[in-house]
Design a protein around this motif. Structure first.
Motif, mmCIF file in Angstrom:
data_model
loop_
_atom_site.group_PDB
_atom_site.id
_atom_site.type_symbol
_atom_site.label_atom_id
_atom_site.label_comp_id
_atom_site.label_asym_id
_atom_site.label_seq_id
_atom_site.Cartn_x
_atom_site.Cartn_y
_atom_site.Cartn_z
ATOM 1 N N ARG A 14 -70.247 -86.994 -28.070
ATOM 2 C CA ARG A 14 -71.126 -86.594 -29.176
ATOM 3 C C ARG A 14 -70.429 -85.631 -30.123
ATOM 4 N N LEU A 17 -67.969 -87.629 -32.138
ATOM 5 C CA LEU A 17 -68.697 -88.434 -33.112
ATOM 6 C C LEU A 17 -69.182 -87.578 -34.279
ATOM 7 N N GLY A 18 -69.683 -86.388 -33.978
ATOM 8 C CA GLY A 18 -70.127 -85.485 -35.040
ATOM 9 C C GLY A 18 -68.994 -85.075 -35.960
ATOM 10 N N LEU A 21 -68.100 -87.972 -38.194
ATOM 11 C CA LEU A 21 -69.080 -88.119 -39.269
ATOM 12 C C LEU A 21 -68.853 -87.083 -40.372
ATOM 13 N N GLY A 24 -65.819 -88.162 -42.317
ATOM 14 C CA GLY A 24 -66.174 -89.296 -43.169
ATOM 15 C C GLY A 24 -67.029 -88.871 -44.349
ATOM 16 N N GLY A 25 -67.868 -87.872 -44.153
ATOM 17 C CA GLY A 25 -68.696 -87.379 -45.252
ATOM 18 C C GLY A 25 -67.891 -86.668 -46.319
ATOM 19 N N LEU A 33 -68.405 -94.924 -47.332
ATOM 20 C CA LEU A 33 -68.776 -93.621 -46.785
ATOM 21 C C LEU A 33 -69.686 -92.896 -47.765
ATOM 22 N N TRP A 36 -74.053 -88.242 -47.112
ATOM 23 C CA TRP A 36 -75.121 -88.118 -46.135
ATOM 24 C C TRP A 36 -74.562 -87.938 -44.724
ATOM 25 N N MET A 37 -73.295 -88.280 -44.537
ATOM 26 C CA MET A 37 -72.692 -88.196 -43.215
ATOM 27 C C MET A 37 -72.421 -86.752 -42.788
ATOM 28 N N LEU A 40 -75.586 -85.211 -41.017
ATOM 29 C CA LEU A 40 -75.778 -85.960 -39.777
ATOM 30 C C LEU A 40 -74.701 -85.587 -38.759
ATOM 31 N N GLY A 41 -73.474 -85.413 -39.218
ATOM 32 C CA GLY A 41 -72.387 -85.007 -38.327
ATOM 33 C C GLY A 41 -72.628 -83.630 -37.733
ATOM 34 N N VAL A 44 -75.370 -83.969 -35.024
ATOM 35 C CA VAL A 44 -74.886 -84.601 -33.791
ATOM 36 C C VAL A 44 -73.971 -83.641 -33.036
#
Length: 84
Positions: A14, A17-18, A21, A24-25, A33, A36-37, A40-41, A44
């Motif tokens: 996790r 993954l965060g 994200l 990527g944001g 991309l 919004w990432m 969310l990152g 997470v």
């Protein structure tokens, strides 16, 4: 979304993954991309970081409801005691 991630993704993954994200944001100007990432990152990643932070506070003795220890002055010597 966070409930789904908490149930399905292992704890160490996790955090990774965060972070992915968030990275990527940062490249949100690219077509696939998006910006919004980033939030969310963070959400997470916080699923793993908050319990680690709280465990560290408990280990250090700083928890909810605990009082700080009184500071002692070490400059002055202790008075002699009459206990023999």
């Amino acid at each position: 979304m966070l409930v789904h991630v908490r149930r399905r993704v292992p704890p160490g993954l996790r955090l990774v993954l965060g972070l992915l994200l968030i990275c990527g944001g940062i490249l949100g100007f690219l077509p696939i991309l998006g910006f919004w990432m980033i939030p969310l990152g963070f959400a997470v990643a916080m699923l793993d970081l908050v319990p680690l932070y709280r465990a560290g506070l408990r280990r250090a003795g700083i928890g909810a409801g605990s009082r700080p220890l009184p500071e002692e002055d070490t400059d002055e010597p202790h008075p002699p005691s009459d206990n023999r």
